[in-house]
Design an enzyme around this catalytic site. Structure first.
Site, PDB file in Angstrom:
ATOM      1  N   VAL A  57      13.269   7.568   6.174  1.00  0.00           N
ATOM      2  CA  VAL A  57      12.101   7.144   5.393  1.00  0.00           C
ATOM      3  C   VAL A  57      12.420   5.787   4.790  1.00  0.00           C
ATOM      4  O   VAL A  57      13.501   5.585   4.222  1.00  0.00           O
ATOM      5  CB  VAL A  57      11.776   8.151   4.272  1.00  0.00           C
ATOM      6  CG1 VAL A  57      10.647   7.637   3.394  1.00  0.00           C
ATOM      7  CG2 VAL A  57      11.408   9.509   4.865  1.00  0.00           C
ATOM      8  N   GLY A  58      11.493   4.850   4.935  1.00  0.00           N
ATOM      9  CA  GLY A  58      11.716   3.507   4.403  1.00  0.00           C
ATOM     10  C   GLY A  58      11.167   3.347   2.994  1.00  0.00           C
ATOM     11  O   GLY A  58      10.989   4.322   2.268  1.00  0.00           O
ATOM     12  N   GLY A 107      13.210  -1.820   5.034  1.00  0.00           N
ATOM     13  CA  GLY A 107      13.021  -0.895   3.933  1.00  0.00           C
ATOM     14  C   GLY A 107      14.260  -0.552   3.134  1.00  0.00           C
ATOM     15  O   GLY A 107      14.195  -0.395   1.910  1.00  0.00           O
ATOM     16  N   THR A 153       3.724  -2.176   9.140  1.00  0.00           N
ATOM     17  CA  THR A 153       3.369  -1.776   7.777  1.00  0.00           C
ATOM     18  C   THR A 153       2.129  -2.539   7.326  1.00  0.00           C
ATOM     19  O   THR A 153       1.984  -3.713   7.641  1.00  0.00           O
ATOM     20  CB  THR A 153       4.530  -2.071   6.808  1.00  0.00           C
ATOM     21  OG1 THR A 153       5.702  -1.432   7.307  1.00  0.00           O
ATOM     22  CG2 THR A 153       4.220  -1.575   5.406  1.00  0.00           C
ATOM     23  N   THR A 182       6.585  -5.238   2.631  1.00  0.00           N
ATOM     24  CA  THR A 182       6.722  -5.033   4.065  1.00  0.00           C
ATOM     25  C   THR A 182       8.005  -5.701   4.520  1.00  0.00           C
ATOM     26  O   THR A 182       8.183  -6.908   4.325  1.00  0.00           O
ATOM     27  CB  THR A 182       5.524  -5.599   4.855  1.00  0.00           C
ATOM     28  OG1 THR A 182       5.857  -5.618   6.242  1.00  0.00           O
ATOM     29  CG2 THR A 182       5.138  -7.001   4.394  1.00  0.00           C
TER      30      THR A 182
END
Lengths: 170, 135
Positions: free
Chosen positions: B30-31, B54, B1, B51
């Protein structure tokens, strides 16, 4: 707000297990990319450009660099693909844009900004996001562009360990 | 990230985050990076890019919580960011870091992992980069 603030840019390239015995060449390359991202973003701020432009410029540098888990150099999914997410937000006006699960957009952060600026929505995902990227003329690439051997091997190790997806985070 | 937060000459803030997500992820996961308020947030007083793990950032609404503490509760950016990243998220079982910037130019970069690639550049135009925790 009409004031003259000191332009500032702060960036990150990810947190996690970063070993001190990391290959020196890799460390040097990552360091150089971070410096470049700072310089490119800050140059825009010095010109009086808005904060969002600096954020874009810095992130594009890092997305294009294979040492970070974004854009080129993204990790692989269980199925051996690269799927990327990105988001942007402006503090004044609270405008925001985001994309998820894109696989062919070269710089997902640019698409997130396009969603913010040219769509009535906040988030687009998958095929719809890709279609919107084409509509807006956002550069797309063959999915193989994102592949790096290091990330591929990380995925292979994860598959062998078979510890379940929640134990592998980027 | 990867991520960035910036303050421009007008005093306006912005935040952005981009990621390849989680190695070996499945099921269209999806984070937090793409979730406004979780991994990315900016308002008139504060901008944050996160970061880390997630799922925990989403549950903590990490980026928004940091900014809410600054904007509404008048907490210092350093305290707000550190409390969320190094106390609240680890208490839930998560880990990671964040970069945060407020409208007065204060920077916070808390993380609870071995390292976080990070950098900052201010008025002097000199880029500063750090990787490990003790830098």
């Amino acid at each position: 707000m009409m004031q003259t603030a000191t332009p500032i840019l702060v960036i990150h390239g990810g947190a996690g297990v970063i070993k001190r015995d990391m290959n020196r060449a890799k460390e040097k390359a990552a360091h150089a990319a971070l410096v470049r991202a700072l310089q490119e973003g800050h140059a825009l701020l010095k010109l009086g450009r808005p904060a969002i432009d600096a954020v874009m410029a810095a992130i594009v540098v890092l997305e294009d660099d294979p040492h970070f888990n974004a854009g080129k150099g993204s990790v692989f999914t269980h199925d051996g693909k690269n799927e990327m997410d990105a988001a942007v937000m402006e503090g004044d006006g609270l405008r925001a844009g985001a994309v998820a699960g894109v696989a062919q957009v070269k710089n997902p952060i640019l698409l997130a900004r396009a969603v913010m600026e040219y769509s009535p929505h906040v988030m687009l995902i998958g095929d719809g996001a890709e279609a919107f990227a084409k509509e807006r003329g956002i550069a797309s690439v063959d999915p193989s562009y994102f592949r790096t051997e290091e990330r591929w091997q990380q995925r292979q190790r994860a598959l062998k360990e078979d510890t379940g997806p929640t134990e592998h985070f980027g | 990230t990867v991520g960035a937060v910036a303050l421009d000459r007008r005093g306006y803030l912005a935040a952005g985050t981009s990621t390849g997500g989680m190695n070996d992820k499945r099921w269209g996961r999806v984070g937090d990076s793409a979730i406004i308020g979780a991994g990315t947030y900016a308002d008139a007083h504060c901008a944050v890019s996160g970061t880390g793990w997630g799922e925990f950032y989403i549950r903590a609404m990490a980026a928004h919580t940091i900014c809410m503490k600054v904007s509404t509760l008048n907490e210092s950016l350093q305290r707000a960011a550190t409390d969320v990243i190094n106390r609240d998220i680890p208490a839930m079982g998560g880990s990671g870091g964040a970069i945060a910037l407020d409208a007065s130019g204060t920077i916070a970069m808390p993380f609870n992992t071995d390292g976080m690639y990070r950098g900052w550049i201010t008025a002097d135009g000199i880029p500063h980069v750090a990787i490990y925790a003790d830098e």
